[in-house]
Design an enzyme around this catalytic site. Structure first.
Site, mmCIF file in Angstrom:
data_model
loop_
_atom_site.group_PDB
_atom_site.id
_atom_site.type_symbol
_atom_site.label_atom_id
_atom_site.label_comp_id
_atom_site.label_asym_id
_atom_site.label_seq_id
_atom_site.Cartn_x
_atom_site.Cartn_y
_atom_site.Cartn_z
ATOM 1 N N ARG A 157 39.882 37.648 57.586
ATOM 2 C CA ARG A 157 40.903 38.679 57.819
ATOM 3 C C ARG A 157 40.487 40.017 57.225
ATOM 4 O O ARG A 157 40.562 41.056 57.884
ATOM 5 C CB ARG A 157 42.236 38.249 57.187
ATOM 6 N N ILE A 158 40.065 40.001 55.961
ATOM 7 C CA ILE A 158 39.732 41.260 55.301
ATOM 8 C C ILE A 158 38.438 41.831 55.859
ATOM 9 O O ILE A 158 38.321 43.040 56.087
ATOM 10 C CB ILE A 158 39.649 41.064 53.777
ATOM 11 N N ALA A 239 34.971 40.699 46.961
ATOM 12 C CA ALA A 239 35.250 39.285 47.208
ATOM 13 C C ALA A 239 35.659 38.603 45.909
ATOM 14 O O ALA A 239 36.837 38.613 45.525
ATOM 15 C CB ALA A 239 34.026 38.616 47.832
ATOM 16 N N ARG A 240 34.711 38.027 45.209
ATOM 17 C CA ARG A 240 34.958 37.341 43.947
ATOM 18 C C ARG A 240 33.720 37.470 43.072
ATOM 19 O O ARG A 240 32.598 37.545 43.572
ATOM 20 C CB ARG A 240 35.250 35.851 44.167
ATOM 21 N N GLU A 269 34.768 37.988 34.553
ATOM 22 C CA GLU A 269 35.692 39.081 34.269
ATOM 23 C C GLU A 269 36.867 38.586 33.408
ATOM 24 O O GLU A 269 37.268 37.435 33.518
ATOM 25 C CB GLU A 269 36.199 39.719 35.575
ATOM 26 N N HIS A 287 39.127 44.962 39.302
ATOM 27 C CA HIS A 287 39.780 43.983 40.188
ATOM 28 C C HIS A 287 41.140 44.500 40.661
ATOM 29 O O HIS A 287 42.172 43.855 40.482
ATOM 30 C CB HIS A 287 39.927 42.628 39.478
#
Length: 330
Positions: A157-158, A239-240, A269, A287
């Protein structure tokens, strides 16, 4: 009749907490402390459900210590902070908050990419330090975004929302890599073209990472992938953390093997690799890709919707492991 008890593990909008209080006995964390694993374990005692963020780690041992838990509502799209198979095995529902943050996150990702390409953060630091004394023809020249090739790793989606901004707003040819190719009706309006991963890193002028984290994609972008990139290219990660080998990226930036990077997520993080703080050609944000008021409120509301539905016998809007919605233990 005793009401279910739930935990809201981090500070959220007060009206969302009040809404939960209409249904449950709520323990909240308005001071927004990041609890240790032991403290989280203690706070979950006697709870039927919890509204969590990515800060709270849920594993099998914690679940076994709290057999009354029935639902964990994560206020995020990602849920790699939760051992979903362990939850499923114990009949605990996991929910997340997809869709509501797609466009906001894509906005931010595109902004980061542009900031890296046009050296915005680097030039601002220069100006704030009082070093700007004259104009020069080559002062902070960067890379164009319009017409440049946009490479997207993870075309969900993103990723598709980022592609729309690039293709329709900036005339960017779009290449992407997914485990599987998207249907033609999705590709065609974007002029998007599926390529293998190596081709994406070799050919893209601006690479944007939008794939979900799993152990299978840990450090999927490392020394090898960075070596494939053009020296004029940029890398953006919304993303991550853990998808990029941050140490390898810091070295590539320091050695100017790629032009710049923009990062909203990091390994470990809120800590980050110290090498990333030593190079000027990186944009760093904490983030916050989904951090608009409307989007964060939508995320909190959807997490609350999931929690209320799961504990009152209704169908939760966005279950991650819907197979546990069959009759469960109390």
């Amino acid at each position: 009749m005793t009401r279910p008890a739930v935990l809201v593990a981090r500070a959220v909008f007060p009206d969302v907490v009040e809404r939960l209080r209409h249904h449950f006995d709520v323990e909240h964390n308005p001071d927004d402390e990041v609890w240790s694993a032991d403290e989280l374990r203690r706070r979950l005692a006697g709870k039927s459900g919890a509204l969590l963020t990515a800060s709270e780690r849920i594993d099998a041992a914690l679940l076994d210590a709290h057999p009354r838990l029935r639902v964990l509502a994560n206020m995020a799209v990602g849920y790699n902070n939760i051992d979903v198979p362990a939850c499923t095995a114990r009949g605990v529902l996991v929910t997340n908050t997809p869709d509501v943050l797609t466009e906001t996150t894509a906005d931010f990702g595109f902004a980061l990419m542009m900031a890296a390409a046009r050296r915005i953060a680097e030039s601002e630091h220069f100006l704030r330090a009082g070093r700007w004394t004259k104009w020069r023809y080559d002062m902070f020249v960067g890379a164009d975004v319009h017409g440049a090739t946009l490479g997207i790793l993870g075309m969900g989606r993103i990723g598709q929302a980022v592609a729309r901004r690039g293709a329709l707003g900036f005339g960017m040819p779009v290449i992407y890599h997914n485990r599987s190719r998207l249907p033609g009706e999705v590709e065609q309006p974007l002029g998007a073209r599926w390529v293998d991963k190596d081709t994406l890193f070799r050919d893209a002028d601006h690479v944007v990472l939008v794939l979900p984290y799993s152990p299978a994609v840990h450090h999927v972008v490392g020394e090898r992938e960075l070596a494939l990139m053009k020296p004029t290219a940029t890398l953006t990660n919304i993303a991550r953390g853990g998808i990029v080998d941050d140490a390898a990226l810091a070295r590539a930036l320091a050695e100017r093997r790629i032009a710049a990077a923009a990062l909203d997520v990091f390994e470990g993080e809120p800590q980050l690799h110290p090498g990333l703080l030593e190079v000027p050609n990186v944009v760093l944000t904490p983030h916050i890709a989904s951090a608009s008021v409307a989007t964060r409120r939508a995320m909190a509301t959807l997490a609350a919707d999931n929690l209320i539905a799961a504990l009152t016998g209704a169908a939760p809007p966005t279950p991650v492991n819907p197979e546990v919605l069959a009759p469960r233990r109390d």
